[in-house]
Write an enzyme that holds these catalytic residues in place. Structure first.
Site, PDB file in Angstrom:
ATOM      1  N   CYS A 117      -6.843   1.359 -11.354  1.00 30.36           N
ATOM      2  CA  CYS A 117      -5.532   0.515 -11.466  1.00 30.36           C
ATOM      3  C   CYS A 117      -5.415  -0.384 -12.594  1.00 30.36           C
ATOM      4  O   CYS A 117      -5.307   0.036 -13.651  1.00 30.36           O
ATOM      5  CB  CYS A 117      -5.078   0.050  -9.884  1.00 30.36           C
ATOM      6  SG  CYS A 117      -3.283  -0.458  -9.733  1.00 30.36           S
ATOM      7  N   HIS A 225      -6.085   4.645  -6.393  1.00 32.32           N
ATOM      8  CA  HIS A 225      -7.167   3.791  -5.655  1.00 32.32           C
ATOM      9  C   HIS A 225      -8.043   4.844  -4.891  1.00 32.32           C
ATOM     10  O   HIS A 225      -8.191   4.971  -3.882  1.00 32.32           O
ATOM     11  CB  HIS A 225      -6.397   2.744  -4.818  1.00 32.32           C
ATOM     12  CG  HIS A 225      -5.927   1.660  -5.572  1.00 32.32           C
ATOM     13  ND1 HIS A 225      -6.464   0.644  -5.754  1.00 32.32           N
ATOM     14  CD2 HIS A 225      -4.449   1.650  -6.082  1.00 32.32           C
ATOM     15  CE1 HIS A 225      -5.426  -0.300  -6.464  1.00 32.32           C
ATOM     16  NE2 HIS A 225      -4.581   0.395  -6.581  1.00 32.32           N
ATOM     17  N   GLU A 227     -11.118   4.094  -4.441  1.00 33.46           N
ATOM     18  CA  GLU A 227     -11.984   3.188  -3.345  1.00 33.46           C
ATOM     19  C   GLU A 227     -11.327   3.235  -1.910  1.00 33.46           C
ATOM     20  O   GLU A 227     -12.169   2.813  -1.189  1.00 33.46           O
ATOM     21  CB  GLU A 227     -11.997   1.786  -3.802  1.00 33.46           C
ATOM     22  CG  GLU A 227     -10.980   0.783  -3.579  1.00 33.46           C
ATOM     23  CD  GLU A 227      -9.536   1.037  -4.469  1.00 33.46           C
ATOM     24  OE1 GLU A 227      -8.639   0.282  -3.803  1.00 33.46           O
ATOM     25  OE2 GLU A 227      -9.634   2.064  -5.353  1.00 33.46           O
TER      26      GLU A 227
END
Length: 267
Positions: A117, A225, A227
């Site tokens: 990001c 994202h 993660e």
């Protein structure tokens, strides 16, 4: 977690927390990024809270990789020749000063690098690219921002498909040339830096992933994202596994170098 995990540097955000005159400076790191590293990359996150650009070379010698996280704050547009379009949005000039120098050092020194990001945007800007500050206001572009009326968990659910460049690392990680990702960003790539290669696109053409051209180690950025609950998403998990493997390889080389120096120092 292995007995001797790789060390991955995560630069922190600089924020004022508290009400009005009671606001105080804090250094902040999102737990989800650290959790993804330990769980899906088998690496140990570390921070150097007061590091600046002048410290980058010395500190990079202590770590095996760098992960640039997302953040509520945007890169100051002066770094790509623009003025601030929306003064209500937060900025973090201290982080800018560190991470833009950190990107160029990682690329030059072949340190494994993952940007997510804001971190994705930092890589592009550091290498000479520019950003759209308000993608949602551009003709023909989608609104890539999260729905603030939804709960935090819901905001990270998949939002749109991405088209992946064939025969790329992303195709291997995703298991094909199309997959679904989340979307929580207001800014995006305008001019892609010459040293980067776009590897995935949103339906409206916005760049969703890129790699550093000619890199001999892991050097990728994701606008989405990965993660978020990477342990439940095979695509996201594959990204972190590959990053972790690159960090482990550098870690082994770094330790071997330290041992060699120790042997040479013995009279």
């Amino acid at each position: 977690m292995t007995a001797t995990p790789s060390l991955v540097w995560l630069p922190m955000d600089n924020r004022l927390l508290g009400e009005a005159h009671q606001a105080a400076p804090f250094l902040v790191l999102g737990e989800k990024y650290a959790r993804a590293l330990t769980t899906c990359a088998q690496a140990q996150p570390c921070t150097f809270p007061l590091a600046g650009a002048d410290d980058v070379d010395a500190l990079l010698s202590l770590v095996d990789g760098v992960m640039l996280t997302g953040s509520p704050a945007n890169i100051h547009p002066s770094h790509f020749g623009q003025t601030v379009a929306d003064t209500s949005l937060p900025l973090d000039p201290k982080r800018d000063a560190l991470t833009l120098a950190l990107v160029t050092a990682c690329v030059a020194q072949e340190v494994p690098l993952l940007g997510v990001c804001r971190g994705f945007q930092e890589i592009n800007v550091a290498l000479g690219g520019s950003l759209h500050q308000q993608v949602h206001n551009l003709p023909g572009k989608m609104d890539h921002r999260e729905d603030k009326s939804r709960g935090f968990d819901d905001q990270y659910q998949v939002a749109h498909a991405i088209d992946i460049v064939p025969n790329s690392a992303l195709e291997q990680w995703a298991g094909g040339t199309s997959t679904m990702v989340n979307s929580l960003h207001g800014q995006g790539v305008d001019r892609l830096a010459d040293g980067l290669e776009a590897l995935a696109f949103a339906p409206d053409g916005v760049v969703e992933a890129f790699g550093v051209k000619g890199a001999r180690t892991f050097a990728y950025g994701m606008q989405f994202h990965p993660e978020w609950h990477c342990w439940d998403n095979p695509f996201y998990a594959a990204i972190f596994k590959s990053f972790g493997q690159a960090c482990a390889q550098r870690g082994a080389q770094r330790v071997q170098g330290l041992l060699s120096k120790s042997v040479e120092a013995v009279p």
